[in-house]
Structures are given as structure tokens and as C-alpha cells.
Enzyme design. Structure first.
Site, mmCIF file in Angstrom:
data_model
loop_
_atom_site.group_PDB
_atom_site.id
_atom_site.type_symbol
_atom_site.label_atom_id
_atom_site.label_comp_id
_atom_site.label_asym_id
_atom_site.label_seq_id
_atom_site.Cartn_x
_atom_site.Cartn_y
_atom_site.Cartn_z
ATOM 1 N N HIS A 1 0.840 -1.197 0.000
ATOM 2 C CA HIS A 1 0.000 0.000 0.000
ATOM 3 C C HIS A 1 0.869 1.238 0.000
ATOM 4 O O HIS A 1 1.976 1.244 0.543
ATOM 5 C CB HIS A 1 -0.950 0.028 1.203
ATOM 6 C CG HIS A 1 -0.287 -0.198 2.521
ATOM 7 N ND1 HIS A 1 0.103 -1.445 2.958
ATOM 8 C CD2 HIS A 1 0.057 0.665 3.507
ATOM 9 C CE1 HIS A 1 0.655 -1.338 4.144
ATOM 10 N NE2 HIS A 1 0.653 -0.059 4.510
ATOM 11 N N HIS B 1 0.678 5.216 1.177
ATOM 12 C CA HIS B 1 -0.036 6.239 1.941
ATOM 13 C C HIS B 1 0.024 7.550 1.149
ATOM 14 O O HIS B 1 1.088 7.915 0.641
ATOM 15 C CB HIS B 1 0.641 6.500 3.288
ATOM 16 C CG HIS B 1 0.693 5.327 4.215
ATOM 17 N ND1 HIS B 1 -0.104 5.224 5.332
ATOM 18 C CD2 HIS B 1 1.473 4.211 4.212
ATOM 19 C CE1 HIS B 1 0.174 4.103 5.988
ATOM 20 N NE2 HIS B 1 1.138 3.473 5.328
HETATM 21 P P1 5GP Z 1 1.720 0.404 7.431
HETATM 22 O O1 5GP Z 1 2.410 0.615 8.750
HETATM 23 O O2 5GP Z 1 1.544 -1.067 7.123
HETATM 24 O O3 5GP Z 1 2.387 1.160 6.328
HETATM 25 O O4 5GP Z 1 0.303 1.059 7.578
HETATM 26 C C1 5GP Z 1 -0.884 0.376 7.720
HETATM 27 C C2 5GP Z 1 -1.981 1.419 7.820
HETATM 28 O O5 5GP Z 1 -3.224 0.756 7.693
HETATM 29 C C3 5GP Z 1 -2.013 2.195 9.128
HETATM 30 O O6 5GP Z 1 -1.901 3.585 8.861
HETATM 31 C C4 5GP Z 1 -3.366 1.824 9.750
HETATM 32 O O7 5GP Z 1 -3.975 2.893 10.419
HETATM 33 C C5 5GP Z 1 -4.163 1.376 8.532
HETATM 34 N N1 5GP Z 1 -5.186 0.385 8.806
HETATM 35 C C6 5GP Z 1 -5.033 -0.758 9.537
HETATM 36 N N2 5GP Z 1 -6.183 -1.456 9.564
HETATM 37 C C7 5GP Z 1 -7.075 -0.737 8.844
HETATM 38 C C8 5GP Z 1 -8.447 -0.964 8.505
HETATM 39 O O8 5GP Z 1 -9.069 -1.953 8.870
HETATM 40 N N3 5GP Z 1 -9.044 -0.025 7.726
HETATM 41 C C9 5GP Z 1 -8.378 1.099 7.285
HETATM 42 N N4 5GP Z 1 -9.062 1.957 6.534
HETATM 43 N N5 5GP Z 1 -7.089 1.331 7.587
HETATM 44 C C10 5GP Z 1 -6.446 0.419 8.361
#
Ligand code: 5GP
Length: 122
Positions: A104, A106
Site C-alpha cells: 500500500h 499512503h
Molecule cells: P503500514 O504501517 O503497514 O504502512 O500502515 C498500515 C496502515 O493501515 C495504518 O496507517 C493503519 O492505520 C491502517 N489500517 C489498519 N487497519 C485498517 C483498517 O481496517 N481499515 C483502514 N481503513 N485502515 C487500516
């Protein structure tokens, strides 16, 4: 790293859990982060099963890569943040604190986001 299809974003893609969707096409789905870290905080994910940016870069087809990054640009334009500016970021692996093992990007926007990262400790 193998792809685990029980991750939360795979469930969102399959419609098993809801999301606040802002964009979708054949290559990507974009939705608002559940714990926003900026006034605008949107996640863009590819439709295919890729665990990380590394996995995506190594295994995705050219079509998937083009489709995905075109969608990232489209989402930022649709959000109206191109003029004021935005940041795209993708965490990959433990040192970057990747939490969800589906690639993903951001998109952060809506305020002055400051410098990118803190200077390295010497
Ligand atoms: P990472 O640290 O993997 O780059 O970020 C994962 C992101 O996914 C985090 O910013 C977290 O808030 C978001 N996230 C985790 N679970 C969910 C969810 O169930 N729905 C949404 N919309 N975002 C999520």
C-alpha cells in the site's frame, strides 16, 4: 515473503470488511486510513496479491505497475491536493514498521507535512 490472503486489506478488497472508499478501478482501490495521521490520509492498494513494495516491484506485471501508479496520481488529483502538495510513502518490512502485509501507498496531505524524516543519529 509469501502473500497471506487473510490480511486486513485483502479482506477489504474482497468486501468482507467495509472501508471509506475514495476511488476504485481495475488496478487499485483507495480508501481513507482508519487512524489518519494527517488531515488527508488515504491508502492506495493494488488489486493483486502483493505483500510489500518489494514484492510488487519484483512480481507485478508492467500493466499492473502502470495501472497502480496512475491510480495513485488520479487519487491525489481527485482529492484536490496537488496544488498544496502531498507525500506518498510506502513502508516495507520491519525497520519501516510495515503493519499490513498487502502493498500500500499512503497519501498524506492537508497541512505542512514537515521534513521527510529526522536526521540520522550519529
Ligand atoms: P503500514 O504501517 O503497514 O504502512 O500502515 C498500515 C496502515 O493501515 C495504518 O496507517 C493503519 O492505520 C491502517 N489500517 C489498519 N487497519 C485498517 C483498517 O481496517 N481499515 C483502514 N481503513 N485502515 C487500516
Amino acid at each position: 515473503m509469501s502473500y497471506d490472503k487473510s490480511n486486513i486489506f485483502a479482506k477489504i478488497l474482497r468486501g468482507e470488511i467495509p472501508c471509506d472508499r475514495v476511488y476504485e478501478d481495475d488496478w487499485a482501490l483507495a480508501f481513507r486510513d482508519i487512524e489518519p495521521q494527517a488531515p488527508v490520509h488515504v491508502l492506495v492498494i493494488p488489486k493483486g496479491p502483493y505483500a510489500s513494495s518489494d514484492d510488487f516491484a519484483a512480481r507485478a506485471t508492467g500493466e499492473e505497475i502502470i495501472g497502480f501508479f496512475r491510480a495513485v496520481g488520479r487519487v491525489a488529483r481527485d482529492l484536490g491536493v496537488v496544488g498544496s502538495g502531498y507525500r506518498i510513502l510506502s513502508n516495507c518490512g520491519p525497520d519501516a514498521h510495515q503493519e499490513v502485509m498487502h502493498f500500500h501507498v499512503h497519501i498524506f496531505a492537508g497541512k505542512d507535512l514537515g521534513r521527510m524524516i529526522k536526521p540520522v543519529d550519529k
